[in-house]
Design an enzyme around this catalytic site. Structure first.
Site, short mmCIF file in Angstrom:
data_model
loop_
_atom_site.label_atom_id
_atom_site.label_comp_id
_atom_site.label_asym_id
_atom_site.label_seq_id
_atom_site.Cartn_x
_atom_site.Cartn_y
_atom_site.Cartn_z
CE LYS A 32 5.50 17.78 -24.75
NZ LYS A 32 4.11 18.19 -25.11
CB VAL A 84 -7.56 14.11 -26.53
CG1 VAL A 84 -7.97 14.80 -27.58
CG2 VAL A 84 -6.69 14.86 -25.62
#
Length: 362
Positions: A90, A194
């Site tokens: 990440k 989302v």
């Protein structure tokens, strides 16, 4: 003399704490563009580390490093449970994307990712979008989450939402014996990229939906499209909604904590947000209240399944089929949790750790 205040805390986390175990952490700076970034590679046991780039105005550099470490570790587990041949990584870029994000900064960031020679593959996350990945890709071949015009898959939130929906179906199957949300009341906290797709899946399946979001425009967009959706004033009100069957945290992490868990009316927690458990022990608090928790990194893996597929020439139907398997994976976790007498979050960790350990032996 250089001030290294806080450096020892970072080194302790990296080398000596249970949250550590990372293979590599890279601190990146390009003063000409204002870039300050952290790239954390937790594991490459299963393959090149894969995970998004978060662009966020952290209060301190130490906070940014801690977030990169936590998120990259989570990606190792997510990718393992999704059956991908990728480890966990990440990156975080420090700063307000609204004020400092430029093409030159993103290109400088891409050069740092490229310098890792493919050990880390990047994608979108909070604060970065498909258009940003198109820019990063100009200086780095190990970039996914690009637009279809640039050889990418486009918006990964479509399959992220689909995967969460599959996790909810599995939760319903486990708890109520039927893999449908018809007649169930579902609370969705966060209806951005989302959440809005998740709402559509739920309504199509016959669920009753209640939403909340800190951004009024996001709420208005949903209610304009789906007038039957109810609105809670805020997350505090949503989790206390009478008759709520499922709570879906779809905003930032830490949604399940010492304050929220005792107040939950829902029997299931299944959402898209990363790192929903605010600290170790929350998973046991949920179990003690007989609240079924579908581990976040398992059910929200649809997006990473999509971006990983870009590396092989993107095929949406192939990705959707892989994401549909989140249903079976979630059921397997619930079965393992029952068999071992542990919360589902611990069961998921055990399965992921087993896959990574087996990969290291080969």
């Amino acid at each position: 003399m250089t001030d290294v205040t806080g450096a020892d805390d970072v080194l302790h986390t990296l080398f000596r704490s249970e949250q550590g175990g990372h293979e590599q952490v890279v601190l990146c700076q390009d003063r000409a563009t204002g870039l300050k970034a952290v790239i954390a590679i937790h594991s490459t046991a299963l393959g090149p580390a894969l995970g998004g780039t978060r662009f966020y105005p952290y209060a301190t550099e130490a906070e940014a490093v801690a977030d990169a470490l936590n998120l990259s570790r989570g990606m190792s587990y997510k990718n393992a449970m999704a059956g991908l041949d990728h480890g966990g990584g990440k990156a975080v870029i420090i700063g307000d994307p609204e004020t400092i994000k430029t093409d030159d900064l993103l290109l400088a960031y891409g050069r740092f990712v490229a310098s890792l020679g493919g050990r880390y593959v990047t994608a979108c996350d909070v604060g970065t979008y498909v258009a940003d990945m198109d820019v990063v890709a100009r200086s780095c071949q190990w970039t996914t989450g690009r637009s279809p015009e640039n050889g990418g898959a486009g918006d990964s939130s479509v399959l992220t939402a689909f995967g969460v929906f599959q996790g909810m179906r599995a939760s319903a199957q486990h708890l109520w014996g039927d893999p449908t949300l018809r007649g169930r009341k579902v609370g969705v906290a966060g209806v951005g990229k989302v959440g809005r797709h998740l709402v559509a899946h739920l309504l199509e399946d016959g669920a009753e939906v209640v939403i909340t979001d800190v951004r009024e425009e996001s709420v208005r967009a949903i209610t304009a499209l789906h007038p039957q959706v109810a609105v809670a004033a805020d997350t505090e009100a949503l989790i206390r909604t009478e008759g709520l069957d499922i709570y879906a945290p779809c905003a930032l992490g830490g949604a399940l904590n010492d304050e929220s868990v005792p107040a939950l009316t829902a029997k299931v927690v299944c959402g898209a947000a990363n790192n929903q458990l605010a600290h170790p022990g929350v998973e046991k608090d949920l179990a003690d209240r007989a609240i079924l928790y579908a581990p976040d990194y398992v059910v929200n893996a649809g997006g990473v399944i999509q971006v990983a597929d870009e590396l092989n020439g993107f095929d949406f139907d192939r990705c959707k089929e892989k994401a549909s398997k989140i249903f079976d994976t979630t059921l397997a976790i619930f079965a393992r949790a029952k068999e071992d007498g542990i919360p589902p979050a611990a069961a998921a960790d055990r399965i992921a750790e087993q896959r990574m350990a087996e990969a290291r032996q080969h």
